[in-house]
Design a protein around this motif. Sequence first.
Motif, PDB file in Angstrom:
ATOM      1  N   VAL A  72       0.838  -1.209   0.000  1.00  0.00           N
ATOM      2  CA  VAL A  72       0.000   0.000   0.000  1.00  0.00           C
ATOM      3  C   VAL A  72       0.869   1.255   0.000  1.00  0.00           C
ATOM      4  CG1 VAL A  72      -2.053  -1.048   0.992  1.00  0.00           C
ATOM      5  CG2 VAL A  72      -0.337  -0.076   2.519  1.00  0.00           C
ATOM      6  N   GLY A  73       2.020   1.188   0.686  1.00  0.00           N
ATOM      7  CA  GLY A  73       2.928   2.338   0.646  1.00  0.00           C
ATOM      8  C   GLY A  73       3.387   2.634  -0.767  1.00  0.00           C
ATOM      9  N   ASN A  74       3.684   1.585  -1.519  1.00  0.00           N
ATOM     10  CA  ASN A  74       4.123   1.775  -2.901  1.00  0.00           C
ATOM     11  C   ASN A  74       3.001   2.320  -3.766  1.00  0.00           C
ATOM     12  OD1 ASN A  74       6.426   1.295  -4.783  1.00  0.00           O
ATOM     13  ND2 ASN A  74       4.923   0.014  -5.815  1.00  0.00           N
ATOM     14  N   GLN A  75       1.777   1.818  -3.561  1.00  0.00           N
ATOM     15  CA  GLN A  75       0.645   2.331  -4.323  1.00  0.00           C
ATOM     16  C   GLN A  75       0.426   3.817  -4.045  1.00  0.00           C
ATOM     17  OE1 GLN A  75      -1.400   0.535  -6.648  1.00  0.00           O
ATOM     18  NE2 GLN A  75       0.411  -0.754  -6.452  1.00  0.00           N
ATOM     19  N   LEU A  76       0.524   4.202  -2.776  1.00  0.00           N
ATOM     20  CA  LEU A  76       0.360   5.606  -2.408  1.00  0.00           C
ATOM     21  C   LEU A  76       1.459   6.459  -3.031  1.00  0.00           C
ATOM     22  CD1 LEU A  76      -0.612   5.019   1.300  1.00  0.00           C
ATOM     23  CD2 LEU A  76      -2.052   6.217  -0.369  1.00  0.00           C
TER      24      LEU A  76
END
Length: 260
Positions: A72-76
Motif C-alpha cells: 500500500v505504501g508503494n501504491q500511495l
Amino acid sequence: MKLIGVPGRLLVAGTVFAALVACSGADNNAPTSQTQMDHEMAMPDEALMARIVADDAEYLVQLGLMRGHLFVGNQLYLLGELAEAVTHMKHPESELYAELVPGLESRAAATFADELQGYAMAVESGERDEVTQARYRTLNAAIARAENRVEDLTAAQAAAVVSGLLAHVDEEYSLAVNSAGRLQNAHEYQDSMGFVNVAGDYIARIGALANNQAGTQGLEAQLTFLRAVFPSVVPPATGLTPPETVSDLIVRINTTLGGF
C-alpha cells in the motif's frame, strides 16, 4: 520537518527515521491518534519473536504483514501521496523487521535490512518512479527468498497464514471505519487493504498445494467480496463497508479455510 515541492512529489528533508515518526498524513499539524502513538511507542514483542522462530506459519504471517505495508505504501507513492506512503515504511523498518530477525536467522534466511532501508530512503527522498520501483522489486525478491526458506509448505500452513493475516485485517479495519461506514483512520484502512492483498496470494497457492483447484473456488469468491471493501487506496470519507460486515466475511473465509 520541511517539505519541499518538486514535480509530482514532495521531497522530505530530514532522515528516514524522522520522517517515519513525524509524518502522519498530508496534514502534519493534525492531532496524532492514540492508535498511532501506540504503534510509535511499541517495542519488539519477545513472545511474538519466539513464536516466529518456532512456527513457520507465524513467520510467514509476519513477512506477509511486511509485504502488505509495503504494497500500500508503494501504491500511495505512485499516486503522489508521499506523506502517507512514508507512514507505511515505519512498521516494516522499525518494528516488523526487528521482530523477524531471529526467525530469519533460525531458518538461515538472508537478512534484507539494506534492501528495506534502500527502498524507504528512495521513497523518502522522492526518487523517480523507475528508481523506487527497481528498489521495490529488489526488496520483494529478498522477502520472497526469506519466505522460500519454509520448505514443503502445506495447504494447511497456507490456510493458517491466510487466517493470521485476516485476523489483522479484522482488528485494523475495526479501527479504520465506524459502524456507519465513516472513515476514522486512513492508515489502518490501508493496512487492511495491504494484508488482504497478501492473503489473496496465499489463497491462490492453496489449491495447488492441496491439489484441489475446485475447492478453492469458494475461497476466491469470498475474497472477491472482501477485496470490494476497499474501493481505492486513498479511502473516501463515507460510504465504506461497516466493520461488522467485514468481520462476518472473515468468519466465513475462516470456515472455508478449515477444510484444508
